[in-house]
Design a protein around this motif. Structure first.
Motif, PDB file in Angstrom:
ATOM      1  N   THR A  95     127.250 -14.711  -0.147  1.00  0.00           N
ATOM      2  CA  THR A  95     128.508 -14.642  -0.889  1.00  0.00           C
ATOM      3  C   THR A  95     128.539 -15.638  -2.044  1.00  0.00           C
ATOM      4  O   THR A  95     129.326 -15.479  -2.980  1.00  0.00           O
ATOM      5  CB  THR A  95     129.720 -14.901   0.023  1.00  0.00           C
ATOM      6  N   HIS A 134     123.769  -9.420   2.016  1.00  0.00           N
ATOM      7  CA  HIS A 134     125.158  -9.042   1.830  1.00  0.00           C
ATOM      8  C   HIS A 134     125.769  -9.853   0.697  1.00  0.00           C
ATOM      9  O   HIS A 134     125.628 -11.079   0.657  1.00  0.00           O
ATOM     10  CB  HIS A 134     125.961  -9.289   3.115  1.00  0.00           C
ATOM     11  N   CYS A 139     129.444 -10.301  -1.618  1.00  0.00           N
ATOM     12  CA  CYS A 139     130.863  -9.967  -1.757  1.00  0.00           C
ATOM     13  C   CYS A 139     131.553 -11.130  -2.461  1.00  0.00           C
ATOM     14  O   CYS A 139     130.939 -12.168  -2.701  1.00  0.00           O
ATOM     15  CB  CYS A 139     131.489  -9.692  -0.387  1.00  0.00           C
ATOM     16  N   THR A 180     140.082 -14.167  -1.732  1.00  0.00           N
ATOM     17  CA  THR A 180     138.683 -14.162  -2.164  1.00  0.00           C
ATOM     18  C   THR A 180     138.437 -15.331  -3.113  1.00  0.00           C
ATOM     19  O   THR A 180     139.367 -15.887  -3.686  1.00  0.00           O
ATOM     20  CB  THR A 180     138.316 -12.855  -2.884  1.00  0.00           C
ATOM     21  N   GLN A 220     130.186  -5.122  -1.312  1.00  0.00           N
ATOM     22  CA  GLN A 220     131.624  -4.871  -1.262  1.00  0.00           C
ATOM     23  C   GLN A 220     131.970  -3.875  -2.365  1.00  0.00           C
ATOM     24  O   GLN A 220     131.518  -3.986  -3.493  1.00  0.00           O
ATOM     25  CB  GLN A 220     132.348  -6.204  -1.443  1.00  0.00           C
ATOM     26  N   SER A 231     137.326  -2.769  -2.332  1.00  0.00           N
ATOM     27  CA  SER A 231     138.357  -3.553  -3.018  1.00  0.00           C
ATOM     28  C   SER A 231     138.130  -3.658  -4.521  1.00  0.00           C
ATOM     29  O   SER A 231     138.876  -4.355  -5.210  1.00  0.00           O
ATOM     30  CB  SER A 231     138.434  -4.960  -2.412  1.00  0.00           C
ATOM     31  N   GLY A 245     130.616  -0.811   0.664  1.00  0.00           N
ATOM     32  CA  GLY A 245     131.821  -1.103   1.416  1.00  0.00           C
ATOM     33  C   GLY A 245     132.846   0.004   1.278  1.00  0.00           C
ATOM     34  O   GLY A 245     133.182   0.407   0.156  1.00  0.00           O
ATOM     35  N   ASP A 268     138.326  -2.400   3.442  1.00  0.00           N
ATOM     36  CA  ASP A 268     138.634  -3.724   2.889  1.00  0.00           C
ATOM     37  C   ASP A 268     139.212  -4.607   3.997  1.00  0.00           C
ATOM     38  O   ASP A 268     140.358  -4.428   4.407  1.00  0.00           O
ATOM     39  CB  ASP A 268     139.635  -3.577   1.749  1.00  0.00           C
ATOM     40  N   ASP A 328     131.556  -2.304   5.946  1.00  0.00           N
ATOM     41  CA  ASP A 328     132.825  -2.899   5.554  1.00  0.00           C
ATOM     42  C   ASP A 328     132.553  -3.840   4.383  1.00  0.00           C
ATOM     43  O   ASP A 328     131.432  -4.320   4.211  1.00  0.00           O
ATOM     44  CB  ASP A 328     133.427  -3.662   6.734  1.00  0.00           C
ATOM     45  N   ASP A 329     133.555  -4.108   3.579  1.00  0.00           N
ATOM     46  CA  ASP A 329     133.341  -4.972   2.418  1.00  0.00           C
ATOM     47  C   ASP A 329     132.784  -6.334   2.810  1.00  0.00           C
ATOM     48  O   ASP A 329     132.003  -6.934   2.074  1.00  0.00           O
ATOM     49  CB  ASP A 329     134.649  -5.179   1.654  1.00  0.00           C
ATOM     50  N   CYS A 330     133.211  -6.856   3.936  1.00  0.00           N
ATOM     51  CA  CYS A 330     132.833  -8.208   4.351  1.00  0.00           C
ATOM     52  C   CYS A 330     133.049  -8.313   5.853  1.00  0.00           C
ATOM     53  O   CYS A 330     133.494  -7.355   6.496  1.00  0.00           O
ATOM     54  CB  CYS A 330     133.698  -9.236   3.608  1.00  0.00           C
TER      55      CYS A 330
END
Length: 354
Positions: free
Chosen positions: A179, A219, A221, A229, A254, A257, A281, A284, A316-318
């Motif tokens: 991230t 990953h 995001c 965020t 992600q 969103s 993703g 959200d 999933d986004d995160c």
């Protein structure tokens, strides 16, 4: 064949588990009793994921203090005053600061994987922290007698061990949480920090075979913590071309969103390596509204208009609670969103005839 679908990692901890963690921290609960409660939480999480049809599970990170700090929890050569991560709602997370070498992990992700495997009847995925995130522990003014170059050598060796242990233990895939990639562009718009991060991570990945790297993913995001965020305002188009230079077989990005997913999908299609799969993703985690299966289906179909089906997956986004103390999302909502992802992905696969 279907369309592969995987979760990113974390599931919110129950109120009982969080209370037990506080009691263990204060000395009111002994280590063995706390570990037994953590194991029960892992078992319950996996049982629920399997019950709703998840083809790949994780331990929900029920035993991790956070997705980033698990390797250093309990280390003595740390102090306050490390890198600050500011979130859009005004709250912050702060990393500790390394004070002495040599740098060594206090725990490796393999231990979480092996616990999960005791309870799972389907493949288990394991998330690990990217070495680029832990590189932020080294202070800008250096450490006497322990130069940054030596620290990075130690970090690369430890990160390799973290990943290899999970691969050797039979992880379905090992996912590097990255991230800080998007955040780096907020801290350094020139992109040099991002390029340095990718170079460092690729030094670790170079120690693995092509077959290994096919089971490794990354990953990315804009962060997810307390329904906020840290870098959603950073243009994805500035991140993705460099992100896809990472030598992994799977990317988890992600997308649900994003305000303009078609634009992001075009960038992905232009830069996705030919032998890699991208999991987009479709739910959200920080939106309290649970997506419907039909909404997820339409998001998958939208992605399929840009990405070849043999390179497409969903996620999933995160994670739903990357930091253990985040109670902004309930377990019930997390599982409902995961069910929507599973059902919507299956509907899209049927529509596409795959």
């Amino acid at each position: 064949m279907g369309i592969p679908t995987e979760m990113v990692g974390s599931i919110p901890r129950s109120a009982e588990l969080l209370a037990a963690a506080a009691a263990a921290q204060s000395g009111d609960l002994d280590h063995a009793a706390f570990q037994a409660l953590q194991d029960q939480a892992v078992q319950d999480t996996i049982a629920t994921l399997e019950a709703i049809g998840s083809p790949v599970v994780t331990d929900g990170e029920q035993s991790k203090p956070s997705f980033v700090t698990y390797p250093i929890a309990g280390a003595s050569a740390l102090s306050d005053g490390g890198v600050v991560i500011p979130f859009a709602d005004g709250h912050q997370r702060q990393l500790p600061r390394l004070t002495a070498g040599p740098f060594r992990y206090q725990a490796h992700a393999e231990q979480y994987l092996r616990t999960a495997q005791r309870y799972a009847t389907v493949p288990v995925k394991q998330a690990v922290i990217a070495p680029s995130a832990l590189s932020l522990l080294y202070p800008a003014d250096g450490i006497p007698g322990y130069p940054r170059e030596k620290f990075l050598d130690d970090l690369i060796a430890e990160a390799e061990r973290d990943i290899r242990g999970c691969l050797d233990a039979g992880a379905h895939v090992v996912q590097l949480d990255f991230t800080e990639g998007r955040l780096s562009l907020k801290l350094d718009p020139s992109g040099q920090v991002l390029r340095d991060f990718v170079h460092l991570n690729n030094q670790v990945l170079a120690r693995f075979t092509d077959a290994d790297r096919a089971r490794i993913g990354v990953h990315a995001c804009p962060g997810a913590d307390h329904d906020s965020t840290h870098s959603l305002d950073v243009d994805y188009a500035d991140l993705l071309p460099t992100l896809f230079q990472l030598t992994v077989g799977n990317f988890y990005v992600q997308l649900a969103s994003e305000p303009d997913p078609d634009r992001v999908l075009r960038v992905i299609a232009d830069h996705l390596p030919p032998r890699a799969r991208v999991f987009v993703g479709v739910t959200d985690p920080i939106d309290p509204q649970v997506e419907t299966a039909e909404q997820v289906r339409d998001r998958v179909l939208q992605a399929a208009g840009h990405i070849p089906l043999d390179q497409l997956g969903t996620c999933d986004d995160c994670g739903f609670a990357p930091f253990a103390d985040d109670q902004s999302t309930s377990r019930e909502i997390a599982f409902a969103k995961i069910r929507a992802r599973l059902d919507g992905t299956a509907q899209a696969a049927e529509h596409l005839g795959c």
